[in-house]
Write a protein that holds these residues in place. Sequence first.
Motif, short mmCIF file in Angstrom:
data_model
loop_
_atom_site.label_atom_id
_atom_site.label_comp_id
_atom_site.label_asym_id
_atom_site.label_seq_id
_atom_site.Cartn_x
_atom_site.Cartn_y
_atom_site.Cartn_z
N GLY A 1 0.82 -1.21 0.00
CA GLY A 1 0.00 0.00 0.00
C GLY A 1 0.85 1.26 0.00
N ILE A 2 1.82 1.31 0.92
CA ILE A 2 2.70 2.49 1.02
C ILE A 2 3.46 2.69 -0.29
N MET A 3 3.92 1.55 -0.86
CA MET A 3 4.68 1.62 -2.10
C MET A 3 3.83 2.15 -3.25
N GLU A 4 2.57 1.70 -3.28
CA GLU A 4 1.66 2.17 -4.32
C GLU A 4 1.55 3.69 -4.25
N VAL A 5 1.51 4.21 -3.01
CA VAL A 5 1.47 5.66 -2.83
C VAL A 5 2.76 6.28 -3.37
N ALA A 6 3.90 5.68 -2.98
CA ALA A 6 5.19 6.23 -3.43
C ALA A 6 5.29 6.21 -4.95
N LEU A 7 4.78 5.15 -5.56
CA LEU A 7 4.85 5.02 -7.02
C LEU A 7 4.08 6.13 -7.72
N VAL B 1 13.88 4.78 14.15
CA VAL B 1 13.18 5.83 13.39
C VAL B 1 13.17 5.59 11.88
N ALA B 2 13.96 4.61 11.37
CA ALA B 2 14.10 4.43 9.92
C ALA B 2 12.74 4.23 9.24
N ILE B 3 11.97 3.26 9.73
CA ILE B 3 10.69 2.95 9.07
C ILE B 3 9.68 4.10 9.18
N PRO B 4 9.46 4.65 10.40
CA PRO B 4 8.54 5.79 10.47
C PRO B 4 8.95 6.94 9.55
N ILE B 5 10.25 7.21 9.44
CA ILE B 5 10.69 8.33 8.59
C ILE B 5 10.38 8.04 7.12
N VAL B 6 10.64 6.81 6.68
CA VAL B 6 10.35 6.45 5.29
C VAL B 6 8.85 6.63 5.01
N ILE B 7 8.01 6.15 5.93
CA ILE B 7 6.55 6.30 5.75
C ILE B 7 6.17 7.78 5.72
N ILE C 1 7.07 9.41 2.36
CA ILE C 1 6.21 8.98 1.25
C ILE C 1 4.81 9.58 1.35
N ILE C 2 4.22 9.46 2.55
CA ILE C 2 2.85 9.98 2.72
C ILE C 2 2.84 11.50 2.64
N GLY C 3 3.84 12.13 3.24
CA GLY C 3 3.94 13.59 3.21
C GLY C 3 4.01 14.11 1.78
#
Lengths: 195, 175
Positions: free
Chosen positions: A53-59, B10-16, B19-21
Amino acid sequence: MLNILWPIFIIISIIYAVISGNIENLNNSIFVETENVVQFSLTLLGMTCLWSGIMEVALNTRIIDCLSKILKPVINFLFKDIEKDDECNKNIIMNIIANILGLGNAATPLGLKAMNALQKHNKEKSTLSDNMIMLIVLNTASLQVIPTTVIAIRNSLGSKNPTMIIFPVWIATVCAAIVGGLVTKILIKFNRRKL
Amino acid sequence: MSLINYISIVAIPIVIFIIIGNALREKVAVFDIFLKGARDGLEIVLKIFPTLIGLFVAIGMLRSSGVIDFITRVVSPVTSFFMPNEILPLAILRPISGSASMAVATDIIKMNGVDSFIGVLAAVIMGSTETTLYTIAVYSSSVKAKNTRFVLFASLMADITGVIVSVIIVSKIFG
């Protein structure tokens, strides 16, 4: 491959267990392992759905384009005819980045997405393509900046300097990736000639 | 140590977050896109589940029957030229089982001391190699490929390189 390895594993195990008197152990392990798989798959299921899901957003954002530019020379050397397919390219890049960052839980789902994207270009669906083999070999080489799990173990066992293994791990893992990549490149050439 | 710990937390939260930001800034339909991707994930796991069942059970049998111990005893005279015998069970288990090799590595480190030559070597091997057989099986079965060509050979070459380089480097460090 597993059509040969899998039956060998099982037959040899059972014969050896009977001879050495470990048959009770072996019997127990069958039940323990099936339970382990379910446990493991549930964890994997959650992680895979989340990261897909997260990757789909990144894509769907421009973030990947920046990363592509940085990794382009490496990707173009290792993979053939990949730049034409944007989706393939992006999935592979995210898989490599997740590996390097040590996001093990994220790397597998992303790698599987990349495999599915590569399958679209595969002429013989039941055989791995050259690019798929390269992707798998890179993933088995375990490239990562910080080997967090091992450092955690060393720390918990009271090491004076738990992080001292980082540098040796870098060298070993980079050598492994280079050898894996080169062997694959050579075998791809050799394989083609034979066909 | 605390810095490395912090980075891994913090690696995973930062990546998320990144991307979401970014998606938010670019004004895309974030949640709808997320749902589509998550559904794909469900399919992927369903595809590889049968592979996992087969593999876990077969490897569990290999370990519980004592075959792995037997192989260790047989090949140790040969491998002792370039690898300490204490490390051998780890080198054999590492490509086929992640959880088993982790248990064996922890055991070796405890027995020999966490900062000893053998203890450090076990940690370096663990950090620089992968569960090759599992990776190949899962990746191949996700696209239903039966003919895996030379992928096992190439991956094992990478693994062997990883182990040998680990031995060389750690030997150098310990003089």
